[in-house]
Design an enzyme around this catalytic site. Structure first.
Site: not given
Length: 438
Positions: A92, A230, A232, A234
């Site tokens: 993440s 960020d 990824d 999410d």
């Protein structure tokens, strides 16, 4: 091993191919027969994804690989492909040195405590359902995950007069946001758009300190808004048309107020600002508080009267769409809001904010200290909540004492509608922690 956001750690130390292989074996051995897998752009992700795929197939699971994609794209694909679970190799917002593994259900919600515990027990016992040569699971690739996700995003919003937008992808997997906004008619400028797990453009976590370029570009152009993800995708944070960073609690308040109506509730963690309570009171809605972690917010968002869930970290959930924090969806929703309601700076000013104080106290025994803190707080205060740490509602303010999940510290947060009262509450909470360490 599994925190609220899955497994995370330094590659080659806490996170290895051996661990990924074992996680794959454990997931398949728990009866998840068809599993979607994918990863963010980190270089280590290729090795870890191969390993987790091998473990899944060794224990008979069919694997559907979607490649390098945003976490919400992969999470949404679990249900779309009639799979039983999803595995995302990602750390993440963590730095490039790290990687991790997060597990998803077909609803888009991350694995909850019971499911995570079952996987951990498998890892500890090493009891895996290894199959013979003719019982190994198959693997196939799907290349339409992005288009499926993009189609749902285009259908989720309606933008009559598309504004100019700057999207800072952060060298992560969130390029879908720029693509969909362009499809919707926005003039889009992209920053750090090339996926690169070393994150050369800026650190993976998007915040006021890391988004200097985005703030400058938005402030010096005709852009109506800037958004950032960020690694990824999410998480979503925003910059208004003047180039000012939008406080995350304020962004939560804006999303919540737009999504809720009379009698509705919004799920948010125990450390959420009073700004959200007050914004929701304007429309006759209220906050239902959860433990910290998007999995807990998502779980509460399954309640019939919960129309939205969010964390000040930048995770936003519209349960009618998906229970996964979907930052590309959040970007589209925010652009829609600005196009419909006017300048983001004015929307930000419409949200009342209050003084908030935060501190960290190093302790040797977090569990023992928190137990003693809870005892002292219950003796002294009437309105006490122990959902995640110890939270005291003091009427015009509140304080929270909560053990860090990753460091040997106890964190103290205090907020009030008056600066002096915020200071008093912070001092009260700090003195309670100090007494509990003696």
């Amino acid at each position: 091993m599994f925190g609220t956001s899955g497994i995370r750690g330094t590659v080659g130390e806490e996170v290895t191919a051996s661990l990924a292989l074992s996680v794959g074996r454990a997931v398949a051995s728990e009866g998840y027969e068809r599993v979607v897998v994918g990863r963010d752009p980190r270089a280590s992700g290729a090795v870890l994804l191969d390993a987790v795929t091998a473990g899944l197939r060794e224990c008979g699971a069919e694997v559907i690989e979607v490649g390098v994609e945003a976490t919400p794209t992969i999470a949404r694909a679990v249900g779309a492909y009639d799979a039983d679970a999803g595995v995302v190799v990602t750390a993440s917002h963590n730095p490039a040195t790290d990687n991790g593994i997060k597990l998803w259900t077909p609803s888009g919600k991350a694995f909850g405590p019971e499911a995570r515990e079952a996987i951990e027990e498998r890892l500890a016992s090493e009891e895996y359902d290894l199959r013979p040569w003719d019982g190994l699971g198959a693997k196939r690739f799907r290349e339409d995950a992005t288009e499926r996700h993009a189609a749902t995003l285009r259908e989720a919003v309606s933008i009559e007069e598309p504004p100019e937008v700057v999207v800072d992808v952060g060298n992560g997997a969130g390029g879908i946001t720029a693509r969909v906004l362009a499809d919707l008619g926005c003039r889009v400028e992209t920053l750090n758009g090339q996926p690169d797990g070393a994150f050369p453009g800026r650190p993976s976590e998007p915040n006021r300190e890391t988004l200097g370029t985005l703030m400058t570009v938005v402030g010096e152009t005709d852009a109506a808004i800037g958004v950032a993800h960020d690694g990824d995708a999410d998480r979503l944070v925003a910059v208004d048309e003047t180039g000012a960073f939008v406080p995350k609690d304020v962004l939560l308040a804006l999303f919540a107020r737009e999504a809720a109506g009379e009698g509705d509730r919004v799920a948010a963690p125990v450390d959420t600002s009073l700004a959200v309570d007050d914004a929701l009171a304007e429309v006759g809605a209220s906050v239902t508080r959860t433990a910290v972690g998007d999995v807990y917010v998502a779980e509460r968002a399954t309640a019939e009267d919960v129309t939205f869930g969010g964390e000040p970290s930048g995770a936003w959930i519209w349960p009618d769409e998906t229970l996964c924090p979907d930052a590309p969806l959040a970007a589209c929703k925010l652009v829609e809001l600005v196009a419909d309601r006017g300048p983001l700076s004015a929307l930000v000013e419409s949200v009342s904010t209050y003084p908030i104080e935060r501190s960290s106290i190093e302790v040797a025994d977090k569990a023992g200290v928190m137990e003693r803190v809870a005892e002292r707080v219950r003796d002294r205060y009437d309105d006490v909540e122990t959902l995640d740490g110890v939270r005291v509602d003091a009427g015009e303010g509140w304080f929270l004492v909560r053990a860090s999940g990753t460091e040997p510290v106890v964190r103290v947060t205090a907020e009030a509608r008056d600066e002096a009262r915020a200071g008093e509450l912070a001092e009260e909470a700090t003195s309670i922690v100090a007494a509990a360490t003696e």
